[in-house]
Scaffold this active site. Structure first.
Site, PDB file in Angstrom:
ATOM      1  N   SER A  33     -12.413  -2.527  11.095  1.00  0.00           N
ATOM      2  CA  SER A  33     -11.281  -3.477  11.680  1.00  0.00           C
ATOM      3  C   SER A  33     -11.091  -3.330  13.381  1.00  0.00           C
ATOM      4  O   SER A  33     -10.545  -4.251  13.920  1.00  0.00           O
ATOM      5  CB  SER A  33      -9.977  -3.230  10.913  1.00  0.00           C
ATOM      6  N   HIS A  54     -12.137  -8.010   6.677  1.00  0.00           N
ATOM      7  CA  HIS A  54     -12.569  -8.907   8.168  1.00  0.00           C
ATOM      8  C   HIS A  54     -13.836  -9.614   8.164  1.00  0.00           C
ATOM      9  O   HIS A  54     -14.268 -10.044   9.138  1.00  0.00           O
ATOM     10  CB  HIS A  54     -12.764  -7.758   9.324  1.00  0.00           C
ATOM     11  N   LYS A 106      -5.640 -12.671   6.029  1.00  0.00           N
ATOM     12  CA  LYS A 106      -6.252 -12.787   7.171  1.00  0.00           C
ATOM     13  C   LYS A 106      -6.967 -14.354   7.159  1.00  0.00           C
ATOM     14  O   LYS A 106      -6.155 -15.308   7.561  1.00  0.00           O
ATOM     15  CB  LYS A 106      -7.502 -11.835   7.302  1.00  0.00           C
TER      16      LYS A 106
HETATM   17  N1  PMP Z   1      -8.304  -3.400   5.013  1.00  0.00           N
HETATM   18  C1  PMP Z   1      -8.663  -3.697   6.360  1.00  0.00           C
HETATM   19  C2  PMP Z   1      -9.949  -3.431   7.046  1.00  0.00           C
HETATM   20  C3  PMP Z   1      -7.709  -4.172   7.031  1.00  0.00           C
HETATM   21  O1  PMP Z   1      -7.710  -4.339   8.226  1.00  0.00           O
HETATM   22  C4  PMP Z   1      -6.374  -4.613   6.600  1.00  0.00           C
HETATM   23  C5  PMP Z   1      -5.165  -5.031   7.315  1.00  0.00           C
HETATM   24  N2  PMP Z   1      -5.023  -4.662   8.590  1.00  0.00           N
HETATM   25  C6  PMP Z   1      -6.074  -4.063   5.215  1.00  0.00           C
HETATM   26  C7  PMP Z   1      -6.999  -3.558   4.408  1.00  0.00           C
HETATM   27  C8  PMP Z   1      -4.505  -4.244   4.539  1.00  0.00           C
HETATM   28  O2  PMP Z   1      -4.535  -5.788   4.263  1.00  0.00           O
HETATM   29  P1  PMP Z   1      -2.882  -6.258   4.134  1.00  0.00           P
HETATM   30  O3  PMP Z   1      -2.730  -6.424   5.498  1.00  0.00           O
HETATM   31  O4  PMP Z   1      -3.205  -7.343   3.145  1.00  0.00           O
HETATM   32  O5  PMP Z   1      -2.182  -5.366   3.491  1.00  0.00           O
END
Ligand code: PMP
Length: 639
Positions: A431, A459, A489
């Site tokens: 991420s 992502h 996302k």
């Molecule tokens: N996994 C990854 C790789 C993320 O980047 C994120 C969000 N930043 C999440 C999980 C968490 O997802 P959510 O925003 O739906 O809680």
């Protein structure tokens, strides 16, 4: 124990040429990286100041040389005043058979300027420490369970004191120890000996007093002194059965002041965070602080968060289902939209089944803590998302972190651990770095060692693969055992999900606590994600447009001399320094570009960056203009 490789790790932090903080641990190799991080955190965020130098020393030790000691039993004396507490200490020494307690205590102030302890002969009042200014430093000790029991900042003053006192009390010839902390907020001191145990005495000084010291009372021949000093400085000791902290002695440190101090430290380190309020929905361009801006920081990759068809559907769903689900999925919270979206997600990802969670974060935490327990080993990439890290911690499994993207290191660590049960977990697209997990080889390793494979494709979905199905499509590979995604996302809504075999999903419905004990998503968010998924599948040009934008934008930056590359929608521009990242982000805001500075704790200290997140809605003109503005803003060596 003897089959494992063990290390001793010592941390020392200095500010203004003075000792600020120090700690040590003894632990098996797998726990080392995590503890190193904890100790660095403790040094950097010390309430008494920002260190100028932090030294970490890590040495291999032989576990069979560690002596295991039971903690001294603890008792407590609380006095009404400082003077009364010192009288109580003097009486205690007399009770314990010391012939001249007042003479012993008269030496105590001489310890105040010393970093280590004074070793005082109770018969001759001779001092035995070789260096009178420095004193004796007791090292080579730890609590047997230090890695589980320390507070989040790695510090627990009482436990550390009792570990030191227990070791000292076992040194040949030591018949007692008197200690007062130099922490101005900590007024409790102690007397400790093997006979009497550990007696906490408070208050031995007034709040705000920075004077403290340590005095070891020695009784024995002068020939035995060397073995006493050697034991104190070198013998490896682990202390077990440490009792819990008795209620803190009065006066307690102010709890709000502690929070305020941390906030001030964050400010001065460029790590203070706020919540910026946007003035329009996420899109390629947005309004912020009254200004139109190019948005280069949103995960709304395919621009579906504000799509007219999604909005229309959501209005109808709102009229029928209202705004809240009113119960957990296992009670009254499941609407037909939930069932329908789960079916669509499973079909999209070509898996048997799928299960919604309230967020991607909750999906990771729920899956890891349901599937793994103390008998499991989890192998986790060093740059995995925080929700994976938290899930690993909650599971109580043994956590083995492998070097980022290094599958040789992963395989080496699996061989070393040779677990009978376990799981390997990785982001599909990382991420904060935007790089990809090499899925096919990684899956082969999981399969070879019979471990569950879990990929967080948050992502990758809508971004990778010809039709945006994510990592498996990009690599033309089978799916992992457990695929985690988010609705928040690419799918422009909120929520998380897991895809996999029906057995897995059935297990999670029954065991994943973040699924069971939280009210279900409202039907609006679920229907919105369902519609977005339909649009994504019907209009694969959106995915192609996004991929084209990534190539175009990277080329523009490269042409401007900025070394970037990415196959995902995330393009990191590494700056390192936290303050520099914040200042670049602010300058870009003035130039009409919204681009977040990503800092610790989202990335490691000193790895701050601007993290570009591209969107299918960006036009080539917008991207060209943005790349030029970024190139102008960055400091010269990066250009
Ligand atoms: N996994 C990854 C790789 C993320 O980047 C994120 C969000 N930043 C999440 C999980 C968490 O997802 P959510 O925003 O739906 O809680």
């Amino acid at each position: 124990m003897s089959h494992e490789t063990w290390y001793q790790i010592k941390m020392r932090a200095q500010a203004g040429g003075k000792h600020l903080s120090g700690a040590e641990r003894m632990l098996p190799q797998p726990l080392l990286p995590q503890q190193a991080e904890t100790l660095v955190h403790r040094a950097i965020f010390h309430p008494r100041g920002v260190p100028e130098q932090v030294v970490l020393k890590i040495e291999k030790i032989e576990p069979e040389k560690i002596e295991i000691l039971d903690a001294l039993p603890v008792s407590e004396i609380r006095a009404a005043s400082v003077a009364e507490a010192w009288r109580a200490l003097e009486n205690l020494l007399r009770e314990e058979g010391f012939l001249a307690p007042e003479k012993i205590l008269a030496h105590f102030p001489e310890t105040y300027p010393m970093r280590g302890a004074m070793v005082l002969d109770i018969e001759t009042f001779q001092r035995w420490e070789p260096d009178f200014q420095r004193g004796i430093r007791v090292t080579g000790m730890d609590a047997l369970d230090s890695c589980q029991k320390t507070a989040e900042n790695g510090k627990n003053s009482f436990r550390e004191a009792i570990v030191l006192a227990t070791k000292t009390a076992h040194a040949p010839g030591i018949v007692g120890e008197i200690c007062v902390s130099d922490d101005p907020g900590y007024v409790t001191g102690y007397f400790a000996s093997r006979r009497r145990g550990y007696v906490r005495i408070s208050p031995l000084k007034e709040v705000g007093d920075e004077q403290g010291g340590r005095l070891f009372l020695y009784h024995g021949s002068s020939e035995k002194v060397a073995s006493c000093l050697d034991y104190l400085e070198h013998q490896l000791v682990q202390v077990r059965n440490i009792p819990n902290l008795p209620t803190p002695a009065l006066p307690r440190p102010d709890r709000w002041e502690r929070l305020q101090n941390t906030l001030e430290t964050l400010h001065s380190a460029g790590l203070y965070r706020q919540v910026p309020e946007m003035e329009s929905a996420p899109a390629g361009e947005v309004r912020f602080r009254g200004q139109p801006l190019v948005m280069l920081a949103s995960n709304n990759y395919l621009n579906l968060a504000h799509h007219p068809d999604v909005e229309k559907l959501v209005q109808n769903v709102a009229a029928e289902w209202g705004t809240g689900s009113g119960g957990s999925r296992l009670t009254t919270g499941t609407s037909p939209w939930h069932t329908r979206l789960e079916a669509s997600l499973a079909e999209w990802q070509k898996t048997e089944s799928a299960l919604l969670f309230n967020t991607g974060y909750m999906a990771n935490v729920g899956v890891l803590s349901a599937l793994c327990g103390p008998d499991d080993t989890i192998f986790s990439d060093a740059l995995n998302h925080a929700s994976i890290i938290d899930g690993c911690r909650l599971s109580k499994a043994k956590i083995v972190v492998y070097r980022h993207g290094d599958l040789d290191d992963l395989e080496r660590k699996i061989r070393q651990e040779n677990p009978s049960r376990g799981l390997v977990v990785s982001d599909g697209v990382f991420s904060m770095d935007g790089d990809l997990l090499p899925l096919p080889r990684w899956l082969k390793i999981c399969e070879k060692y019979g471990l569950f494979s879990m990929v967080d494709d948050a992502h990758a979905l809508g971004v990778l693969g010809e039709t945006g199905r994510g990592s498996a499509e990009h690599w033309q590979s089978p799916q992992p055992d457990i695929l985690v995604g988010t609705l928040s996302k690419t799918l422009g809504s909120e929520g998380g999900f897991v895809c996999g075999k029906e057995t897995l999903i059935d297990f999670l419905r029954n065991r994943a606590r973040s699924f069971i004990f939280s009210t279900a998503l409202n039907a609006l968010s679920v229907a919105a994600a369902w519609k977005s998924l339909e649009i994504l599948q019907a209009e694969p040009w959106r995915v192609r447009k996004l991929q084209e934008n990534v190539r175009f934008f990277c080329r523009e930056l490269q042409n401007a001399g900025i070394p970037v590359q990415s196959q995902s929608a995330i393009v990191p521009i590494l700056l390192g320094d936290e303050r520099l990242a914040v200042s670049c982000s602010q300058q870009l805001l003035e130039k009409g570009i919204y681009l977040s500075a990503i800092r610790y704790p989202t990335v490691a200290h000193g790895k701050a960056r601007l993290r570009v997140a591209l969107n299918a809605a960006h036009t080539p003109e917008t991207l060209r203009h943005s790349a030029a503005a970024i190139a102008q803003t960055l400091p010269v060596p990066l250009r």
